[in-house]
Design a protein around this motif. Structure first.
Motif, PDB file in Angstrom:
ATOM      1  N   ASP A 152       0.726  -1.292  -0.065  1.00 20.81           N
ATOM      2  CA  ASP A 152      -0.066  -0.068  -0.109  1.00 20.81           C
ATOM      3  C   ASP A 152       0.843   1.138  -0.091  1.00 20.81           C
ATOM      4  O   ASP A 152       0.086   2.620   0.171  1.00 20.81           O
ATOM      5  CB  ASP A 152      -0.884  -0.122   1.202  1.00 20.81           C
ATOM      6  CG  ASP A 152      -1.982  -1.045   1.185  1.00 20.81           C
ATOM      7  OD1 ASP A 152      -2.594  -1.460   0.078  1.00 20.81           O
ATOM      8  OD2 ASP A 152      -2.170  -1.703   2.389  1.00 20.81           O
ATOM      9  N   GLY A 153       2.260   1.139  -0.026  1.00 17.42           N
ATOM     10  CA  GLY A 153       3.199   2.125  -0.069  1.00 17.42           C
ATOM     11  C   GLY A 153       3.247   3.060  -1.519  1.00 17.42           C
ATOM     12  O   GLY A 153       2.917   2.321  -2.551  1.00 17.42           O
ATOM     13  N   PRO A 154       4.282   3.984  -1.237  1.00 14.93           N
ATOM     14  CA  PRO A 154       4.664   4.684  -2.392  1.00 14.93           C
ATOM     15  C   PRO A 154       5.965   4.161  -3.542  1.00 14.93           C
ATOM     16  O   PRO A 154       6.045   4.548  -4.470  1.00 14.93           O
ATOM     17  CB  PRO A 154       4.986   6.228  -1.992  1.00 14.93           C
ATOM     18  CG  PRO A 154       5.677   5.624  -0.695  1.00 14.93           C
ATOM     19  CD  PRO A 154       4.836   4.421  -0.121  1.00 14.93           C
ATOM     20  N   HIS A 155       6.363   2.968  -2.783  1.00 19.31           N
ATOM     21  CA  HIS A 155       7.683   2.488  -3.203  1.00 19.31           C
ATOM     22  C   HIS A 155       7.370   1.571  -4.556  1.00 19.31           C
ATOM     23  O   HIS A 155       6.588   0.819  -4.799  1.00 19.31           O
ATOM     24  CB  HIS A 155       8.445   1.479  -2.174  1.00 19.31           C
ATOM     25  CG  HIS A 155       8.723   2.440  -1.072  1.00 19.31           C
ATOM     26  ND1 HIS A 155       9.773   3.207  -0.687  1.00 19.31           N
ATOM     27  CD2 HIS A 155       7.979   2.626   0.063  1.00 19.31           C
ATOM     28  CE1 HIS A 155       9.642   3.556   0.591  1.00 19.31           C
ATOM     29  NE2 HIS A 155       8.764   3.389   1.185  1.00 19.31           N
ATOM     30  N   PHE A 156       8.364   1.804  -5.509  1.00 16.72           N
ATOM     31  CA  PHE A 156       8.185   1.190  -6.811  1.00 16.72           C
ATOM     32  C   PHE A 156       9.036  -0.332  -6.664  1.00 16.72           C
ATOM     33  O   PHE A 156       9.998  -0.333  -6.214  1.00 16.72           O
ATOM     34  CB  PHE A 156       8.753   2.033  -7.975  1.00 16.72           C
ATOM     35  CG  PHE A 156       7.729   2.999  -8.414  1.00 16.72           C
ATOM     36  CD1 PHE A 156       6.802   2.563  -9.160  1.00 16.72           C
ATOM     37  CD2 PHE A 156       7.631   4.274  -7.749  1.00 16.72           C
ATOM     38  CE1 PHE A 156       5.884   3.863  -9.456  1.00 16.72           C
ATOM     39  CE2 PHE A 156       6.884   5.245  -8.215  1.00 16.72           C
ATOM     40  CZ  PHE A 156       5.825   5.007  -8.873  1.00 16.72           C
ATOM     41  N   TRP A 157       8.513  -1.335  -7.454  1.00 14.35           N
ATOM     42  CA  TRP A 157       9.350  -2.651  -7.525  1.00 14.35           C
ATOM     43  C   TRP A 157      10.481  -2.176  -8.158  1.00 14.35           C
ATOM     44  O   TRP A 157      11.487  -2.984  -8.217  1.00 14.35           O
ATOM     45  CB  TRP A 157       8.406  -3.747  -8.340  1.00 14.35           C
ATOM     46  CG  TRP A 157       7.269  -4.255  -7.507  1.00 14.35           C
ATOM     47  CD1 TRP A 157       5.900  -3.936  -7.627  1.00 14.35           C
ATOM     48  CD2 TRP A 157       7.387  -5.115  -6.233  1.00 14.35           C
ATOM     49  NE1 TRP A 157       5.392  -4.666  -6.698  1.00 14.35           N
ATOM     50  CE2 TRP A 157       6.139  -5.479  -5.750  1.00 14.35           C
ATOM     51  CE3 TRP A 157       8.204  -5.674  -5.541  1.00 14.35           C
ATOM     52  CZ2 TRP A 157       5.822  -5.845  -4.828  1.00 14.35           C
ATOM     53  CZ3 TRP A 157       7.921  -6.322  -4.504  1.00 14.35           C
ATOM     54  CH2 TRP A 157       6.831  -6.638  -4.208  1.00 14.35           C
ATOM     55  N   ALA A 158      10.698  -1.452  -9.198  1.00 13.93           N
ATOM     56  CA  ALA A 158      11.816  -1.202 -10.036  1.00 13.93           C
ATOM     57  C   ALA A 158      12.938  -0.199  -9.195  1.00 13.93           C
ATOM     58  O   ALA A 158      13.792   0.268 -10.019  1.00 13.93           O
ATOM     59  CB  ALA A 158      11.366  -0.200 -11.211  1.00 13.93           C
ATOM     60  N   ALA A 159      12.785  -0.091  -8.134  1.00 11.81           N
ATOM     61  CA  ALA A 159      13.496   1.084  -7.428  1.00 11.81           C
ATOM     62  C   ALA A 159      15.075   0.764  -7.297  1.00 11.81           C
ATOM     63  O   ALA A 159      15.671   1.734  -7.569  1.00 11.81           O
ATOM     64  CB  ALA A 159      13.092   1.013  -5.762  1.00 11.81           C
ATOM     65  N   PRO A 160      15.364  -0.600  -7.355  1.00 18.22           N
ATOM     66  CA  PRO A 160      16.879  -0.834  -7.491  1.00 18.22           C
ATOM     67  C   PRO A 160      17.448  -0.452  -8.722  1.00 18.22           C
ATOM     68  O   PRO A 160      18.803  -0.080  -8.842  1.00 18.22           O
ATOM     69  CB  PRO A 160      17.046  -2.361  -7.597  1.00 18.22           C
ATOM     70  CG  PRO A 160      15.819  -2.629  -6.580  1.00 18.22           C
ATOM     71  CD  PRO A 160      14.733  -1.762  -7.237  1.00 18.22           C
ATOM     72  N   TYR A 161      16.613   0.099  -9.701  1.00 16.35           N
ATOM     73  CA  TYR A 161      17.280   0.335 -11.068  1.00 16.35           C
ATOM     74  C   TYR A 161      17.198   2.007 -11.279  1.00 16.35           C
ATOM     75  O   TYR A 161      17.608   2.443 -12.319  1.00 16.35           O
ATOM     76  CB  TYR A 161      16.620  -0.362 -12.184  1.00 16.35           C
ATOM     77  CG  TYR A 161      16.557  -2.042 -11.840  1.00 16.35           C
ATOM     78  CD1 TYR A 161      17.852  -2.457 -12.106  1.00 16.35           C
ATOM     79  CD2 TYR A 161      15.578  -2.608 -11.431  1.00 16.35           C
ATOM     80  CE1 TYR A 161      18.026  -4.052 -11.815  1.00 16.35           C
ATOM     81  CE2 TYR A 161      15.531  -3.881 -11.051  1.00 16.35           C
ATOM     82  CZ  TYR A 161      16.743  -4.598 -11.291  1.00 16.35           C
ATOM     83  OH  TYR A 161      16.768  -5.802 -10.858  1.00 16.35           O
ATOM     84  N   GLU A 162      16.553   2.598 -10.337  1.00 15.25           N
ATOM     85  CA  GLU A 162      16.231   4.131 -10.500  1.00 15.25           C
ATOM     86  C   GLU A 162      17.413   4.799 -10.544  1.00 15.25           C
ATOM     87  O   GLU A 162      18.494   4.589 -10.083  1.00 15.25           O
ATOM     88  CB  GLU A 162      15.473   4.466  -9.320  1.00 15.25           C
ATOM     89  CG  GLU A 162      14.907   6.057  -9.443  1.00 15.25           C
ATOM     90  CD  GLU A 162      14.298   6.418  -8.340  1.00 15.25           C
ATOM     91  OE1 GLU A 162      13.465   7.496  -8.573  1.00 15.25           O
ATOM     92  OE2 GLU A 162      14.112   5.772  -7.352  1.00 15.25           O
ATOM     93  N   ARG A 163      17.302   5.748 -11.520  1.00 13.30           N
ATOM     94  CA  ARG A 163      18.592   6.795 -11.683  1.00 13.30           C
ATOM     95  C   ARG A 163      18.262   8.093 -11.321  1.00 13.30           C
ATOM     96  O   ARG A 163      16.941   8.633 -11.866  1.00 13.30           O
ATOM     97  CB  ARG A 163      19.181   6.820 -13.160  1.00 13.30           C
ATOM     98  CG  ARG A 163      19.870   5.327 -13.431  1.00 13.30           C
ATOM     99  CD  ARG A 163      20.418   5.539 -14.785  1.00 13.30           C
ATOM    100  NE  ARG A 163      21.315   4.157 -14.913  1.00 13.30           N
ATOM    101  CZ  ARG A 163      22.324   4.088 -15.827  1.00 13.30           C
ATOM    102  NH1 ARG A 163      22.279   4.990 -16.900  1.00 13.30           N
ATOM    103  NH2 ARG A 163      22.608   2.837 -16.132  1.00 13.30           N
ATOM    104  N   ASP A 164      19.024   9.103 -10.601  1.00 16.66           N
ATOM    105  CA  ASP A 164      18.751  10.288 -10.215  1.00 16.66           C
ATOM    106  C   ASP A 164      17.308  10.946  -9.884  1.00 16.66           C
ATOM    107  O   ASP A 164      16.676  11.723 -10.265  1.00 16.66           O
ATOM    108  CB  ASP A 164      19.141  11.256 -11.623  1.00 16.66           C
ATOM    109  CG  ASP A 164      20.551  11.024 -12.024  1.00 16.66           C
ATOM    110  OD1 ASP A 164      21.573  10.837 -11.217  1.00 16.66           O
ATOM    111  OD2 ASP A 164      20.773  10.847 -13.388  1.00 16.66           O
ATOM    112  N   GLY A 165      16.736   9.935  -9.106  1.00 22.67           N
ATOM    113  CA  GLY A 165      15.142  10.325  -8.485  1.00 22.67           C
ATOM    114  C   GLY A 165      14.255  10.502  -9.516  1.00 22.67           C
ATOM    115  O   GLY A 165      13.331  10.911  -9.279  1.00 22.67           O
ATOM    116  N   GLU A 166      14.407   9.583 -10.404  1.00 24.07           N
ATOM    117  CA  GLU A 166      13.456   9.747 -11.739  1.00 24.07           C
ATOM    118  C   GLU A 166      12.047   9.415 -11.277  1.00 24.07           C
ATOM    119  O   GLU A 166      11.344   9.874 -12.233  1.00 24.07           O
ATOM    120  CB  GLU A 166      13.912   9.128 -12.859  1.00 24.07           C
ATOM    121  CG  GLU A 166      13.987   7.605 -12.686  1.00 24.07           C
ATOM    122  CD  GLU A 166      14.862   6.965 -13.708  1.00 24.07           C
ATOM    123  OE1 GLU A 166      15.227   7.114 -15.069  1.00 24.07           O
ATOM    124  OE2 GLU A 166      15.305   5.593 -13.414  1.00 24.07           O
TER     125      GLU A 166
END
Length: 332
Positions: free
Chosen positions: A191-205
């Motif tokens: 139920d939170g704001p975190h994305f499953w793709a978080a480990p691949y994020e660049r520059d807070g996109e």
């Protein structure tokens, strides 16, 4: 680099929306005939001209690739793209004619609250006109979120949309992704704001939140929407490398890993998940299988990022019962 698929030299992106119908079209137009292939791993796809993208088929190049809403009615978008390209003299030569080669995939957005009388057999669909408008609008910049093929897209818990991302692979070549996120499941954890793709994020996109401190069993429980055929995430990954059609097929297959990293679940019987792959050939060919592997890994990563960016950038539709946007629930 602008973190868009148009960082790949040799292609442009245009979009057109029908606001009242809550649907739209995204067209990728190649500046010259381009090697392409595709991989269909979802159980309920809606496609056009994907058979010719099989490596052993005769036609080697495409002129454009279309992503569209509208379920099967949306397949008419490629007609408008073909008409526009034909006026430009583009296409596969057949005698005195040229036939533009325009593969397409569609997603289901019929039940999102928009007015779609053609789905009841009343009047003509807007997709041919939308396809032509999207092609005419093709440029290096385009909107993310509630736009184009992602205008009416949703996930199980949040508004979906158009996402894009790019990166320079270890080979030095550019890889980019474009995706319309309309998944049967979720791009966010629990139920939170975190994305499953978080480990691949660049520059807070897409917010720079990382993963939550803990992931409880309830966070991994499946959250599903709709019924049979009411979903589908469709995408294109592209590179400026020189690839064969068979190598482009391998790139498309590898890029599907990005969907699996960013969505839970992916490739379901209720999804029609399709990934196209294109190689504009404006830089050198990969030197060996290891270099091709680096391109494939980059394609999966940028597609995962593009999925999260599409959901993060979306705005909610103005209809009763519409799914909230990520920004509505969690702030900007």
């Amino acid at each position: 680099m602008h973190n868009l698929i148009t960082d790949v030299r040799g292609l442009l992106v245009g979009q057109a929306d029908d606001v009242a119908a809550a649907t739209g079209v995204t067209a990728v137009v190649f500046e010259r005939p381009t090697v392409a292939s595709a991989a269909v791993l979802g159980g309920a796809p809606g496609t056009r001209e994907t058979a010719l993208l099989i490596p052993e088929m005769t036609v080697e190049h495409v002129d454009a690739i279309v992503l569209s809403g509208g379920s099967a009615w949306g397949l008419g978008a490629a007609d408008g793209v073909m008409r526009w390209l034909a006026r430009e003299g583009r296409g596969f030569p057949v005698g005195a004619f040229r036939v533009p080669i325009v593969p397409q995939a569609i997603l289901f957005d019929l039940t999102n609250g928009g007015e779609k009388p053609w789905a009841r057999g009343d009047g003509e669909t807007p997709y041919g006109e939308l396809g032509a408008k999207a092609t005419a609008a093709a440029s290096t910049s385009f909107a993310l979120g509630t736009a184009g093929a992602g205008f009416g897209a949703t996930t199980a818990n949040l508004k979906g949309g158009i996402g894009s991302a790019s990166a320079r692979a270890a080979t030095g070549q550019v890889v980019g992704a474009l995706v319309a996120v309309n998944a049967v499941g979720t791009a966010t954890i629990g139920d939170g704001p975190h994305f499953w793709a978080a480990p691949y994020e660049r520059d807070g996109e897409f917010g720079g939140l990382g993963w939550p401190a803990t992931i409880a069993p309830a966070d991994t429980a499946l959250r599903l929407k709709g019924g049979t055929g009411q979903n589908t995430t469709i995408a294109l990954v592209a590179t400026d490398a020189v690839l064969t059609k068979a190598q482009a097929r391998r790139l498309a297959l590898a890029a599907h890993d990005g969907l699996a990293r960013a969505l839970r679940p992916a490739h379901a019987p209720l999804d029609g998940d399709v990934v196209f792959a294109a190689a504009t050939g404006q830089s050198g060919a990969p030197s060996d299988a290891f270099a091709l592997t680096e391109l494939c890994a980059a394609a999966a990563d940028v597609l995962a990022r593009a999925v999260a960016r599409g959901v993060h950038a979306a705005t909610a539709l103005p209809f009763p019962g519409a799914r909230p946007a990520w920004r509505d629930r969690f702030g900007s």
